[in-house]
Motif scaffolding. Structure first.
Motif, short mmCIF file in Angstrom:
data_model
loop_
_atom_site.label_atom_id
_atom_site.label_comp_id
_atom_site.label_asym_id
_atom_site.label_seq_id
_atom_site.Cartn_x
_atom_site.Cartn_y
_atom_site.Cartn_z
N PHE A 96 0.84 -1.20 0.00
CA PHE A 96 0.00 0.00 0.00
C PHE A 96 0.88 1.24 0.00
O PHE A 96 1.83 1.35 0.77
CB PHE A 96 -0.91 0.02 1.23
CG PHE A 96 -1.92 1.13 1.21
CD1 PHE A 96 -3.01 1.08 0.37
CD2 PHE A 96 -1.77 2.23 2.05
CE1 PHE A 96 -3.95 2.10 0.35
CE2 PHE A 96 -2.70 3.26 2.04
CZ PHE A 96 -3.79 3.19 1.20
N VAL A 97 0.57 2.19 -0.90
CA VAL A 97 1.29 3.46 -0.97
C VAL A 97 0.28 4.59 -1.06
O VAL A 97 -0.89 4.38 -1.44
CB VAL A 97 2.25 3.52 -2.18
CG1 VAL A 97 3.34 2.47 -2.07
CG2 VAL A 97 1.48 3.37 -3.50
N VAL A 98 0.72 5.79 -0.72
CA VAL A 98 -0.16 6.96 -0.74
C VAL A 98 0.49 8.05 -1.57
O VAL A 98 1.65 8.40 -1.36
CB VAL A 98 -0.43 7.48 0.69
CG1 VAL A 98 -1.27 8.75 0.64
CG2 VAL A 98 -1.13 6.41 1.52
N ASP A 99 -0.26 8.58 -2.52
CA ASP A 99 0.17 9.74 -3.29
C ASP A 99 0.28 10.93 -2.34
O ASP A 99 -0.70 11.31 -1.70
CB ASP A 99 -0.86 10.01 -4.40
CG ASP A 99 -0.49 11.17 -5.31
OD1 ASP A 99 0.28 12.06 -4.88
OD2 ASP A 99 -0.99 11.22 -6.43
N ARG A 100 1.46 11.51 -2.24
CA ARG A 100 1.68 12.57 -1.26
C ARG A 100 0.87 13.82 -1.54
O ARG A 100 0.71 14.68 -0.66
CB ARG A 100 3.16 12.94 -1.19
CG ARG A 100 3.74 13.50 -2.47
CD ARG A 100 5.22 13.81 -2.31
NE ARG A 100 5.85 14.19 -3.56
CZ ARG A 100 5.82 15.42 -4.08
NH1 ARG A 100 5.17 16.39 -3.45
NH2 ARG A 100 6.44 15.68 -5.21
N SER A 101 0.33 13.95 -2.76
CA SER A 101 -0.44 15.15 -3.09
C SER A 101 -1.93 14.97 -2.84
O SER A 101 -2.71 15.91 -3.00
CB SER A 101 -0.25 15.50 -4.57
OG SER A 101 -0.88 14.55 -5.40
N LYS A 102 -2.36 13.77 -2.46
CA LYS A 102 -3.78 13.47 -2.32
C LYS A 102 -4.16 13.30 -0.85
O LYS A 102 -3.32 13.14 0.04
CB LYS A 102 -4.13 12.18 -3.09
CG LYS A 102 -3.71 12.21 -4.55
CD LYS A 102 -4.61 13.12 -5.37
CE LYS A 102 -4.18 13.18 -6.83
NZ LYS A 102 -4.30 11.91 -7.53
N ILE A 103 -5.46 13.29 -0.62
CA ILE A 103 -5.96 13.05 0.74
C ILE A 103 -5.56 11.64 1.17
O ILE A 103 -5.36 10.75 0.33
CB ILE A 103 -7.49 13.25 0.80
CG1 ILE A 103 -8.19 12.33 -0.21
CG2 ILE A 103 -7.86 14.69 0.56
CD1 ILE A 103 -9.71 12.41 -0.17
N PRO A 104 -5.44 11.38 2.47
CA PRO A 104 -4.88 10.11 2.94
C PRO A 104 -5.58 8.87 2.39
O PRO A 104 -4.92 7.85 2.16
CB PRO A 104 -5.03 10.21 4.45
CG PRO A 104 -4.99 11.67 4.73
CD PRO A 104 -5.68 12.32 3.57
N LYS A 106 -6.71 8.37 -0.48
CA LYS A 106 -6.48 8.21 -1.91
C LYS A 106 -5.19 7.43 -2.10
O LYS A 106 -4.24 7.89 -2.74
CB LYS A 106 -6.40 9.58 -2.59
CG LYS A 106 -6.56 9.53 -4.12
CD LYS A 106 -7.96 9.18 -4.54
CE LYS A 106 -8.14 9.41 -6.03
NZ LYS A 106 -9.50 9.05 -6.48
N GLY A 107 -5.16 6.25 -1.55
CA GLY A 107 -3.97 5.41 -1.68
C GLY A 107 -4.12 4.42 -2.82
O GLY A 107 -5.17 4.32 -3.46
N TYR A 108 -3.05 3.69 -3.06
CA TYR A 108 -3.02 2.71 -4.14
C TYR A 108 -2.31 1.46 -3.63
O TYR A 108 -1.48 1.50 -2.72
CB TYR A 108 -2.27 3.26 -5.35
CG TYR A 108 -2.90 4.49 -5.95
CD1 TYR A 108 -3.79 4.39 -7.02
CD2 TYR A 108 -2.61 5.76 -5.46
CE1 TYR A 108 -4.38 5.51 -7.58
CE2 TYR A 108 -3.19 6.89 -6.01
CZ TYR A 108 -4.08 6.76 -7.06
OH TYR A 108 -4.66 7.88 -7.60
#
Length: 469
Positions: A96-104, A106-108
């Motif tokens: 699991f990773v999280v785009d640093r520009s998105k709300i928490p 909004k991970g992938y």
């Protein structure tokens, strides 16, 4: 070390000019677009580019099932699982990773074999571009279904889509490659006194690096020095006498120039690469060995002064056409890609070029979401990796699609995805970082770019914020 040419000193720029005078060969002038290219070349001062930059394309041939490479997080996982059915990966098997520009939230998720790529993402060395594919112009679901706008030829065709990714001209077959045209624009300004080709291809000959005045220097089987040429004095004498012949026809002369220059390039590269070492351990695979060769070629610039301020590289990772056993076969490809890209990233740091090089993946197309039993069909839009020090890392760029079958990006019952980011937007952004100005140069490089991106400042990227500066 002095560069050797034919007696008449036929340069690349002279060849282009001479071809432009050959009005009796109208087809050649039309194909090569000589007048347009000469106008662009005239605007560049020879030797005016003095910093080093390189672009590496890693082509995943066959159509990467990239919606099992980058998977939506909790916000979209249920739609993904319903569409993919037996091809869906479990949350527990992935990273699991999280785009640093998105709300928490909004991970992938990343494929379970991409542990090192997860670490590179979290360290800011790597990002993803979601749902990118070939487009002639922006295209909505309704416009596609009603055919009210131009659509790339051969959607779902391996040969057509591989060509279009490499040419950035999806409305017609063949043509020169986008990297090759970039070399036409920048080569004299960046590599005026270079000994070797601007485009080097450990993955073999390709369209991407083929321009109007030359193609890639292929290293598919290592550096071929033509043993018979080197080791037999009589053959060397005969070949040299033929190559030194003063041809009256400019095309024939240029052909012989290319042949001789290829032999010289081969000798130079072999000698330098044989003396170059990289401490970072690469996997002993086809892709790993290609990226190791690229790292050595880049390191050479810093130790020999080859006068190469701009370079492109093309690596090929085949075997992605998984119509059956996709979970097992794709996992093997992801494992190799993970280890090879991670080693390349570390090698660039080792040799001090991490902030001067970007690498990105390309592929024929993404796959369909629905299963055909144990595999997937030919899709369209897909997810790609982009990495390197200049990249704004820990991001997922573009618009990740709703993976529910029947969504507004699914243009087939099986879930073939309509791209929401064009190949041109990706190539334009890379080219601007590389030094192509967003004016007539960019329009020569990418004939469709104004359908996606207006002319403007060099820092105004078609994919906003893709680069750190």
């Amino acid at each position: 070390m002095k560069k050797s040419f034919l007696n008449k000193g036929l340069s690349r720029r002279k060849f282009l000019g001479d071809c432009g005078k050959m009005t009796s060969i109208g087809a050649l002038s039309s194909i090569l677009n000589m007048s347009m290219m000469n106008r662009v070349l005239a605007a560049r001062a020879s030797g005016s580019i003095t910093d080093y930059k390189a672009v590496v394309c890693v082509f995943l041939a066959g159509g990467n099932d990239s919606f099992n490479m980058l998977i939506p997080g909790n916000y979209g996982y249920d739609d993904y699982a319903a569409s993919r059915q037996q091809l869906a990966l479990s949350k527990e098997s992935m990273h699991f990773v999280v785009d640093r520009s998105k709300i928490p939230n909004k991970g992938y998720y990343l494929h379970g074999e991409l542990a090192a790529i997860k670490d590179m993402f979290n360290a800011g060395d790597l990002s993803f571009i979601s749902n990118v594919g070939t487009l002639v112009e922006p295209l909505s679901f309704t416009e596609f279904m009603n055919k009210t706008k131009r659509i790339p030829i051969g959607i779902g065709s391996h040969s057509d889509q591989q060509t279009q990714w490499q040419t950035s001209i999806p409305q017609s077959p063949g043509g020169s490659g986008w990297m090759g045209r970039m070399a036409d624009i920048l080569n004299d300004a960046a590599n005026n006194d270079a000994y070797v080709s601007m485009g080097i291809a450990p993955g073999g000959n390709n369209i991407a690096q083929t321009g109007t005045s030359g193609g890639p220097f292929s290293l598919a089987n290592g550096v071929n020095t033509i043993d018979a040429y080197e080791n037999k004095a009589h053959i060397e004498s005969v070949v040299n006498s033929q190559l030194e012949y003063n041809y009256a026809n400019v095309l024939q002369e240029h052909h012989e120039y290319v042949r001789k220059n290829t032999i010289e390039q081969s000798k130079i590269l072999k000698s330098l690469i044989d003396q170059t070492t990289i401490s970072t351990i690469f996997p002993n695979t086809g892709l790993g060995n290609q990226l190791l060769m690229i790292a050595k070629c880049i390191k050479i610039q810093g130790i020999t002064g080859l006068n190469m301020n701009r370079q492109t590289f093309f690596a090929k990772h085949g075997g992605y056409d998984h119509h059956s056993n996709v979970l097992i076969n794709h996992a093997g490809k992801m494992s190799d890609l993970n280890a090879s890209l991670s080693a390349f990233n570390e090698a660039l740091k080792e040799i001090g070029y991490h902030d001067k090089v970007i690498a990105y993946t390309a592929s024929d197309f993404g796959r369909t979401l629905a299963s055909n039993g144990s595999g997937s069909g030919h899709g369209w839009g897909g997810n790609q990796i982009i990495m390197g020090g200049p990249i704004s890392g820990k991001r997922v760029f573009g618009e990740y699609p709703n993976l529910a079958l029947g969504s507004t990006t699914a243009v087939s019952a099986g879930g073939r995805q309509l791209p929401t980011t064009s190949v041109d937007e990706l190539h334009s952004s890379i080219a601007q970082w590389y030094g192509v100005t967003n004016d007539s140069e960019m329009e020569t490089l990418l004939p469709n770019i104004r359908n996606f991106h207006a002319s403007g400042a060099i820092t105004d990227y078609a994919i906003p914020e893709l680069f750190t500066s």
